[in-house]
Design an enzyme around this catalytic site. Structure first.
Site, PDB file in Angstrom:
ATOM      1  N   ASN A   1       0.849  -1.110  -0.120  1.00 36.76           N
ATOM      2  CA  ASN A   1      -0.026  -0.058  -0.012  1.00 36.76           C
ATOM      3  C   ASN A   1       0.931   1.182  -0.026  1.00 36.76           C
ATOM      4  O   ASN A   1       2.045   1.128   0.090  1.00 36.76           O
ATOM      5  CB  ASN A   1      -0.899  -0.152   0.947  1.00 36.76           C
ATOM      6  CG  ASN A   1      -0.334  -0.128   2.631  1.00 36.76           C
ATOM      7  OD1 ASN A   1       0.474   0.757   2.939  1.00 36.76           O
ATOM      8  ND2 ASN A   1      -0.347  -1.229   3.286  1.00 36.76           N
TER       9      ASN A   1
ATOM     10  N   LYS B   1       8.093 -17.671  -9.894  1.00 26.86           N
ATOM     11  CA  LYS B   1       7.402 -16.765 -10.564  1.00 26.86           C
ATOM     12  C   LYS B   1       6.308 -17.154 -11.714  1.00 26.86           C
ATOM     13  O   LYS B   1       6.588 -18.073 -12.341  1.00 26.86           O
ATOM     14  CB  LYS B   1       8.349 -15.831 -11.593  1.00 26.86           C
ATOM     15  CG  LYS B   1       7.833 -14.722 -12.144  1.00 26.86           C
ATOM     16  CD  LYS B   1       8.982 -14.192 -13.170  1.00 26.86           C
ATOM     17  CE  LYS B   1       7.960 -13.123 -13.910  1.00 26.86           C
ATOM     18  NZ  LYS B   1       9.071 -12.627 -14.945  1.00 26.86           N
TER      19      LYS B   1
ATOM     20  N   ILE C   1      -2.728  -7.446  14.533  1.00 27.44           N
ATOM     21  CA  ILE C   1      -1.382  -7.260  15.563  1.00 27.44           C
ATOM     22  C   ILE C   1      -1.877  -6.337  16.672  1.00 27.44           C
ATOM     23  O   ILE C   1      -1.605  -6.742  17.984  1.00 27.44           O
ATOM     24  CB  ILE C   1      -0.207  -6.628  14.763  1.00 27.44           C
ATOM     25  CG1 ILE C   1       0.019  -7.412  13.581  1.00 27.44           C
ATOM     26  CG2 ILE C   1       0.840  -6.362  15.713  1.00 27.44           C
ATOM     27  CD1 ILE C   1       0.911  -6.661  12.557  1.00 27.44           C
TER      28      ILE C   1
HETATM   29  N1  CTP Z   1      -3.652  -3.372  12.560  1.00 23.32           N
HETATM   30  C1  CTP Z   1      -2.907  -4.116  12.930  1.00 23.32           C
HETATM   31  N2  CTP Z   1      -3.045  -5.352  12.558  1.00 23.32           N
HETATM   32  C2  CTP Z   1      -3.777  -5.578  11.574  1.00 23.32           C
HETATM   33  C3  CTP Z   1      -4.544  -4.457  11.059  1.00 23.32           C
HETATM   34  C4  CTP Z   1      -4.426  -3.279  11.533  1.00 23.32           C
HETATM   35  O1  CTP Z   1      -2.029  -3.953  14.010  1.00 23.32           O
HETATM   36  N3  CTP Z   1      -3.822  -6.818  10.772  1.00 23.32           N
HETATM   37  C5  CTP Z   1      -3.647  -1.929  13.135  1.00 23.32           C
HETATM   38  C6  CTP Z   1      -3.148  -0.542  12.228  1.00 23.32           C
HETATM   39  O2  CTP Z   1      -1.569  -0.389  12.691  1.00 23.32           O
HETATM   40  C7  CTP Z   1      -3.871   0.508  13.096  1.00 23.32           C
HETATM   41  C8  CTP Z   1      -5.278   0.059  13.443  1.00 23.32           C
HETATM   42  O3  CTP Z   1      -5.057  -1.371  13.457  1.00 23.32           O
HETATM   43  O4  CTP Z   1      -3.063   1.065  14.355  1.00 23.32           O
HETATM   44  C9  CTP Z   1      -6.236   0.228  12.445  1.00 23.32           C
HETATM   45  O5  CTP Z   1      -5.953  -0.401  11.250  1.00 23.32           O
HETATM   46  P1  CTP Z   1      -7.085  -0.104   9.960  1.00 23.32           P
HETATM   47  O6  CTP Z   1      -6.354  -0.824   8.739  1.00 23.32           O
HETATM   48  O7  CTP Z   1      -7.499   1.178   9.904  1.00 23.32           O
HETATM   49  O8  CTP Z   1      -8.192  -1.092  10.785  1.00 23.32           O
HETATM   50  P2  CTP Z   1      -8.571  -2.368  10.364  1.00 23.32           P
HETATM   51  O9  CTP Z   1      -8.624  -2.857  11.877  1.00 23.32           O
HETATM   52  O10 CTP Z   1      -7.815  -3.314   9.476  1.00 23.32           O
HETATM   53  O11 CTP Z   1     -10.218  -2.247  10.114  1.00 23.32           O
HETATM   54  P3  CTP Z   1     -10.698  -1.704   8.603  1.00 23.32           P
HETATM   55  O12 CTP Z   1      -9.640  -2.285   7.505  1.00 23.32           O
HETATM   56  O13 CTP Z   1     -11.836  -2.742   8.418  1.00 23.32           O
HETATM   57  O14 CTP Z   1     -11.006  -0.389   8.629  1.00 23.32           O
END
Ligand code: CTP
Length: 397
Positions: free
Chosen positions: A211, A290, A310
């Site tokens: 991303n 690949k 996490i």
């Molecule tokens: N985060 C994480 N592990 C993941 C996904 C997210 O630790 N697998 C943490 C990100 O570092 C951030 C927070 O959770 O601090 C929110 O991440 P975000 O991507 O906005 O939330 P999601 O839980 O993935 O929810 P969604 O994508 O459905 O909005």
């Protein structure tokens, strides 16, 4: 600018590392400080006062008896409105003088004559044997006991051809230390673990899903936490950024690797800040070789599996650190932000106002906690990192 309005007296003593003081002077000036250079006679053998004058834009003083100072007391005049005195490079001999309060030249005299409120920092620079000599170590211990900050030294290759402890820190490292010395020590003694950057989920050995996260916000917070006195570990996905000085960085690629490193280290930390843009899904059927096109119109069939959360995993630990999460939403930030904070079971969540923040130097944040939400003024990410560290420290009491 990090040192806007600060007045720094930069003292040079004899050593090859004097050439690094030229670069340091430029760095200090660029950071907004005014630099008053004072040199010992030995230092003038390594770099000329003319060079230091040109770089600092100020008269360089080398002599206790300099009659350009009206009252003939440069040791008083040069220190009364200083915000800090930095000795870089600091020779073995000059460490001895400082440890014993000697006053036999302008620089040593002004160090002794400085008001006790003016911080004194020294950057030792010497041969490895000279640094390890018990007399030098006694002097170093005495300086620390007297409240004088030792910046470095570092280990590495030396000008004399030997290798070991005694190298002066690099100018940019010294600059970071000087900037840090002016920040509040709100996290002194705390241990902080952070995640930052994107993750990279392989499709095959040469392709993957990632991303647009640059890591800038997470790195700025790591730097600010270190400036505030914390011991900082940064678990980082792939970024092009330099590790902030003094921060321990562990590189990972995938969300699973980030999860494993974080969970193995979470215990014993006081604060966990999840800034990384972690991929929600990984490719379950990633190919070891690949992927090849087999014919016209052919597309690979990718299957996805969900990655572990996490932040939620750390927040569920029995001896969990104080957990801070981030959220980037494309709509309804106030509603989704608070909902996400509750779902993850964390005391503080930081929302990015506008999801177009990736890669930018500026950001606008809103904080969600039990008391509701609070907007922080738009600022560059470095400034926001410091503001956020202050907000976390305040909540920790
Ligand atoms: N985060 C994480 N592990 C993941 C996904 C997210 O630790 N697998 C943490 C990100 O570092 C951030 C927070 O959770 O601090 C929110 O991440 P975000 O991507 O906005 O939330 P999601 O839980 O993935 O929810 P969604 O994508 O459905 O909005």
């Amino acid at each position: 600018m990090d040192l806007a309005g600060k007045r720094i007296v930069l003292g040079l003593t004899g050593g090859v590392a004097c050439y690094k003081a030229a670069e340091l002077t430029r760095g200090l000036s660029k950071a907004g400080a005014s630099v008053q250079v004072v040199m010992t006679r030995a230092a003038t053998h390594f770099i000329t006062p003319v060079t230091m004058q040109a770089l600092s834009g100020r008269t360089v003083y080398t002599d206790q008896w300099d009659d350009r100072i009206a009252n003939n007391m440069p040791h008083i005049d040069l220190t009364r409105d200083a915000d800090a005195i930095v000795i870089a490079p600091c020779s073995t001999d000059f460490m001895f003088k400082l440890a014993h309060g000697a006053c036999d030249d302008l620089l040593s005299t002004l160090c002794v004559a400085r008001p006790i409120t003016v911080p004194l920092m020294v950057a030792p620079a010497m041969n490895v044997e000279m640094w390890q000599n018990p007399a030098t170590q006694r002097n170093a211990a005495q300086l620390r006991a007297d409240g004088i900050a030792l910046l470095g030294p570092d280990a590495g290759e030396q000008a004399c051809g030997e290798t070991g402890m005694g190298r002066m820190l690099e100018p940019e490292q010294l600059l970071e230390e000087i900037i840090a010395s002016f920040q509040s020590k709100a996290l002194a003694g705390k241990r902080v673990l952070l995640t930052a950057g994107p993750t990279f989920e392989p499709i095959d050995p040469v392709r993957g899903i990632t991303n647009l996260s640059s890591g800038k916000m997470g790195y700025a917070i790591a730097r600010a936490a270190r400036e505030a006195g914390a011991e900082v570990t940064l678990v980082s996905g792939p970024t092009a950024l330099e590790t902030p000085y003094g921060v321990h960085r562990i590189n990972v690629q995938t969300a699973q690797q980030m999860h494993d490193v974080v969970l193995s280290r979470a215990a014993g930390n006081d604060i966990f800040i999840a800034v990384a843009a972690v991929a929600d899904w990984r490719v379950a059927n990633a190919s070891e070789q690949k992927l090849k096109k087999t014919g016209a119109g052919d597309v690979p069939q990718l299957e996805f599996a969900q990655n572990p959360d996490i932040l939620a995993a750390v927040a569920a630990l029995p001896d969990k650190p104080y957990c801070v999460g981030f959220a980037a939403e494309s709509e309804k930030l106030l509603e989704y932000g608070e909902e996400k904070r509750r779902r993850k079971g964390i005391p503080l969540l930081v929302g990015n106002i506008g999801h177009q923040t990736f890669g930018k130097d500026e950001n606008e944040l809103v904080l969600f906690d039990d008391a509701g939400h609070q907007r922080l003024p738009r600022a560059d990410k470095r400034t926001l990192g410091r503001v956020l560290v202050g907000e976390i420290a305040r909540r920790l009491g």
